[in-house]
Scaffold this active site. Structure first.
Site, PDB file in Angstrom:
ATOM      1  N   ASP A  67       0.826  -1.214   0.000  1.00  0.00           N
ATOM      2  CA  ASP A  67       0.000   0.000   0.000  1.00  0.00           C
ATOM      3  C   ASP A  67       0.859   1.263   0.000  1.00  0.00           C
ATOM      4  O   ASP A  67       2.074   1.205   0.194  1.00  0.00           O
ATOM      5  CB  ASP A  67      -0.962  -0.001   1.200  1.00  0.00           C
ATOM      6  N   ASP A 136      -7.674  -3.044  14.554  1.00  0.00           N
ATOM      7  CA  ASP A 136      -9.062  -3.274  14.127  1.00  0.00           C
ATOM      8  C   ASP A 136      -9.157  -4.438  13.142  1.00  0.00           C
ATOM      9  O   ASP A 136     -10.211  -4.672  12.553  1.00  0.00           O
ATOM     10  CB  ASP A 136      -9.648  -1.992  13.507  1.00  0.00           C
ATOM     11  N   HIS A 138      -7.347  -4.728  10.316  1.00  0.00           N
ATOM     12  CA  HIS A 138      -7.040  -4.437   8.913  1.00  0.00           C
ATOM     13  C   HIS A 138      -5.741  -5.110   8.482  1.00  0.00           C
ATOM     14  O   HIS A 138      -4.849  -5.352   9.289  1.00  0.00           O
ATOM     15  CB  HIS A 138      -7.018  -2.918   8.633  1.00  0.00           C
ATOM     16  N   GLU A 143      -9.774  -1.912   5.481  1.00  0.00           N
ATOM     17  CA  GLU A 143     -10.391  -1.618   6.770  1.00  0.00           C
ATOM     18  C   GLU A 143     -11.658  -2.452   6.958  1.00  0.00           C
ATOM     19  O   GLU A 143     -12.192  -2.996   5.998  1.00  0.00           O
ATOM     20  CB  GLU A 143     -10.762  -0.123   6.817  1.00  0.00           C
TER      21      GLU A 143
HETATM   22  P1  PGA Z   1       2.110  -1.864  13.081  1.00  0.00           P
HETATM   23  O1  PGA Z   1       0.958  -1.728  12.008  1.00  0.00           O
HETATM   24  O2  PGA Z   1       3.019  -2.941  12.553  1.00  0.00           O
HETATM   25  O3  PGA Z   1       2.766  -0.525  13.119  1.00  0.00           O
HETATM   26  O4  PGA Z   1       1.458  -2.285  14.353  1.00  0.00           O
HETATM   27  C1  PGA Z   1       0.307  -2.858  11.577  1.00  0.00           C
HETATM   28  C2  PGA Z   1      -0.710  -2.485  10.524  1.00  0.00           C
HETATM   29  O5  PGA Z   1      -1.398  -1.464  10.702  1.00  0.00           O
HETATM   30  O6  PGA Z   1      -0.814  -3.218   9.533  1.00  0.00           O
END
Ligand code: PGA
Length: 241
Positions: A67, A136, A138, A143
């Site tokens: 992304d 959450d 994702h 999302e």
């Molecule tokens: P993080 O993010 O590795 O900074 O916890 C994970 C994500 O949002 O995919």
């Protein structure tokens, strides 16, 4: 689904890096799907270390990142392109013309996403996709509530993701509100999926995603259906399962 328990963050990073380097050794011209975020940084650091020792060679590898923020040029310090240069590409021998990240500087979302899907198709699909997981549920920027059957598309970030990401910007207002992301369909088409997760704040979502129902409300839950999904988590992230 295979779950690998690691002692701590360092152990998680080493185990994940081992799986990636095995992939590269078995298929030197493989396609790696890569991820940003705090979690995979240690995995990249371990791969860099092994690269420096001559144990792994990325000269034939192609990469496609998950992304990118819409509206950030590559050289913006918070772009995912920049993150990948800083944390990985700048220290190993992936060839620059084999590095792919969605084009956040293209304001035409439909075109940017279509072109990215074409790139993934033209390189023959993804051999191994590395993923983190949001609190959450994702994966990438997919999302909760989005359809499972999407390829690369433009998303509006949720408030919780904007909150989580504001630590990287000077203020919350500066966090981009949209991103281009591989869809769940793209991720599910990867031949192998490797998720890394650490920390107590991921324990609830790990339980929900992999021991609860498969639902678009928890995007990562679809990985229960993937034929070759590996979760490497530290003690804290796996504490509730
Ligand atoms: P993080 O993010 O590795 O900074 O916890 C994970 C994500 O949002 O995919």
């Amino acid at each position: 689904m295979k779950i690998i328990r690691a002692k701590d963050y360092k152990d998680m990073s080493r185990k994940a890096a081992n799986i990636i380097s095995a992939q590269v050794i078995m298929k030197p011209n493989c396609v790696l799907g890569l991820a940003t975020g705090g979690t995979p940084v240690g995995t990249y650091a371990q791969l860099i270390d092994w690269y420096n020792k001559g144990d792994v060679d990325f000269s034939e590898v192609t990469t496609v990142n998950l992304d990118e923020y819409r509206g950030l040029p590559r050289d913006h310090e918070q772009s995912y392109w920049y993150f990948m240069q800083k944390n990985f590409f700048g220290s190993v021998n992936v060839q620059p013309d084999r590095i792919h990240v969605p084009d956040g500087s293209n304001p035409n979302a439909e075109e940017a996403c279509r072109e990215y899907d074409a790139i993934i198709r033209n390189v023959g699909g993804i051999d191994l996709q590395l993923l983190g997981i949001g609190v959450d549920g994702h994966i990438g920027f997919n999302e909760p509530g989005q359809a499972f059957e999407l390829g690369t598309h433009c998303v509006d970030l949720t408030e919780s993701t904007i909150d989580a990401n504001q630590r990287f910007f000077n203020s919350r207002d500066e966090v981009p509100r949209q991103a281009y992301t591989m869809g769940i369909k793209t991720i599910m088409q990867a031949r192998k999926v490797l998720m890394v997760a650490n920390g107590a704040n991921k324990a609830e979502i790990i339980k929900k995603a992999f021991f609860g129902p498969v639902t678009p409300e928890v995007p990562a839950s679809i990985l229960q259906m993937h034929p070759d999904f590996i979760l490497v988590g530290d003690q804290d992230a796996l504490a509730l399962i």
